[in-house]
Design a protein around this motif. Structure first.
Motif, short mmCIF file in Angstrom:
data_model
loop_
_atom_site.label_atom_id
_atom_site.label_comp_id
_atom_site.label_asym_id
_atom_site.label_seq_id
_atom_site.Cartn_x
_atom_site.Cartn_y
_atom_site.Cartn_z
N ASP A 1 0.72 -1.58 0.11
CA ASP A 1 -0.18 -0.15 0.29
C ASP A 1 0.81 1.28 0.33
OD1 ASP A 1 -2.58 -1.75 -0.18
OD2 ASP A 1 -1.95 -2.04 1.95
N ALA A 2 1.53 1.02 -0.33
CA ALA A 2 3.11 2.15 -0.28
C ALA A 2 3.21 3.02 -1.92
CB ALA A 2 4.30 2.32 0.40
N ALA A 3 2.29 2.37 -3.05
CA ALA A 3 2.47 3.36 -4.03
C ALA A 3 2.93 4.69 -4.14
CB ALA A 3 1.54 2.72 -5.03
N GLU A 4 2.03 5.29 -2.93
CA GLU A 4 2.18 6.77 -2.82
C GLU A 4 3.32 7.30 -2.36
OE1 GLU A 4 -0.44 4.94 -1.80
OE2 GLU A 4 -2.01 5.56 -2.95
N VAL A 5 3.91 6.33 -1.77
CA VAL A 5 5.52 6.82 -1.12
C VAL A 5 6.11 7.08 -2.98
CG1 VAL A 5 7.16 6.40 0.93
CG2 VAL A 5 4.79 6.57 0.92
N THR A 6 6.26 6.10 -3.12
CA THR A 6 6.91 5.51 -4.12
C THR A 6 6.67 6.84 -4.92
OG1 THR A 6 5.67 3.89 -5.80
CG2 THR A 6 7.54 3.22 -3.80
N SER A 7 5.51 6.83 -5.69
CA SER A 7 5.01 7.92 -6.47
C SER A 7 6.07 9.24 -5.98
CB SER A 7 3.48 8.49 -6.52
OG SER A 7 2.97 7.09 -7.38
N SER A 8 6.09 9.59 -5.04
CA SER A 8 6.85 10.69 -4.84
C SER A 8 7.89 11.26 -4.95
CB SER A 8 6.40 10.78 -2.80
OG SER A 8 7.60 9.97 -2.01
N PHE A 9 8.65 9.86 -5.16
CA PHE A 9 10.47 9.88 -6.01
C PHE A 9 10.08 9.87 -7.34
CE2 PHE A 9 10.79 8.09 -1.43
CZ PHE A 9 12.66 8.45 -0.99
N THR A 10 8.99 9.54 -7.74
CA THR A 10 9.43 9.76 -9.99
C THR A 10 8.27 10.86 -9.98
OG1 THR A 10 7.29 8.58 -8.99
CG2 THR A 10 9.69 7.68 -10.25
N TYR A 11 6.75 11.30 -10.05
CA TYR A 11 6.62 12.83 -10.22
C TYR A 11 7.11 13.22 -9.44
CZ TYR A 11 3.14 9.73 -12.86
OH TYR A 11 2.64 8.40 -13.37
N GLY A 12 7.33 13.45 -7.80
CA GLY A 12 7.58 14.36 -6.71
C GLY A 12 8.86 14.46 -7.93
#
Length: 298
Positions: free
Chosen positions: A206-217
């Protein structure tokens, strides 16, 4: 069941073209060749499916282009009120935005599907991929290949070309060569970060949002000059998550600006090395994630 699936996953390299080969004939270049063949076949299937409805594809492509362009509109509005941002002129910021957007767009186009790994682990759909005698990463990356994501690449390239027209740069052969190298290495670094984040989803689904912070962010971060951020953050994206090698450091050299404090001058040419290291780390994390996978039990 999970043991059976992993047993199918491990000897995958020994099955090329449906023929079982001796283990000692397996070489890394064969894995790359088989991965590329698998990716091409799966992605091609999804592209043919997409192009069946050409009008729908054209509409979604235009929508993707416009939605991502609104990010750049924010910068346009900002420079309508100020003459510079952190000491950078509009054309220089546009160069940063264009290089970051193009690199991220290429990575999102080719590897963006791996970010669904958490859902596949939760619902057990990953088992289907493991049962096929083909490289798992290539299957997952090419599954549901979304050609509409090319809109992000096109938008980034448009801004990049615009910035190059506006910039007054003393071009040298090194700078000319550094520009495409920056784009390709940046795409590889973003792709490696995506794979690394997908690998973490084997343990924390359930940590997809965390990993997205390093890509999209990270893409959003790199679209602005490093001078407007705290030095701790700049050092973090140089030495911890090396996103600065996507465009910050090479672009500073192109713009004849010094590297951030504490960063050696040769680092502006280290993007290929950093990309290779990121791929190695992502590959190890991916293999560790596969070995830890226990299926859903269904």
């Amino acid at each position: 069941m999970a043991e059976t699936l992993r047993a199918k996953e491990e000897p995958r390299g020994a099955h090329l073209g449906g023929q079982r080969q001796a283990p000692d004939s397996w070489r890394p270049y064969r894995w790359v060749s088989e991965s590329w063949r698998t990716y091409r076949m799966v992605a091609g299937m999804w592209i043919r499916s997409t192009m069946t409805y050409r009008s729908s594809f054209a509409l979604t492509l235009a929508t993707s282009f416009c939605v991502t362009f609104f990010d750049f509109v924010v910068i346009l509005l900002m420079f309508g009120q100020v003459k510079g941002l952190g000491g950078f002129a509009f054309a220089e910021v546009a160069l940063l935005y264009g290089t970051a957007g193009t690199s991220f767009g290429l990575a999102d186009l080719t590897m963006g599907s791996v970010q669904r790994m958490g859902k596949r682990v939760r619902d057990g759909s990953l088992d289907m991929f493991l049962m096929r005698p083909a490289p798992l990463l290539a299957q997952v990356a090419a599954d549901k290949f979304a050609l509409r994501r090319f809109g992000r690449v096109a938008q980034g390239l448009l801004v990049l070309v615009w910035s190059l027209v506006l910039l007054d740069v003393d071009w040298t052969p090194v700078k000319v060569l550094l520009l495409p190298v920056m784009l390709l290495c940046g795409a590889v670094i973003f792709s490696a970060v995506m794979v690394l984040g997908a690998s973490a989803l084997f343990w924390v689904q359930d940590a997809a949002e965390v990993t997205s912070s390093f890509t999209y962010g990270g893409n959003t971060l790199l679209g602005y000059p490093p001078t407007i951020f705290a030095q701790e953050l700049v050092r973090g994206v140089v030495y911890v998550v090396p996103l600065a090698f996507v465009n910050w450091l090479p672009a500073l050299y192109v713009l004849d600006r010094p590297a951030p404090a504490g960063v050696p001058g040769w680092a502006v040419f280290a993007s290929p090395l950093v990309a290779a290291v990121c791929c190695g780390v992502a590959g190890l994390a991916w293999r560790a994630g596969i070995r830890s996978y226990r299926s859903t039990g269904s």
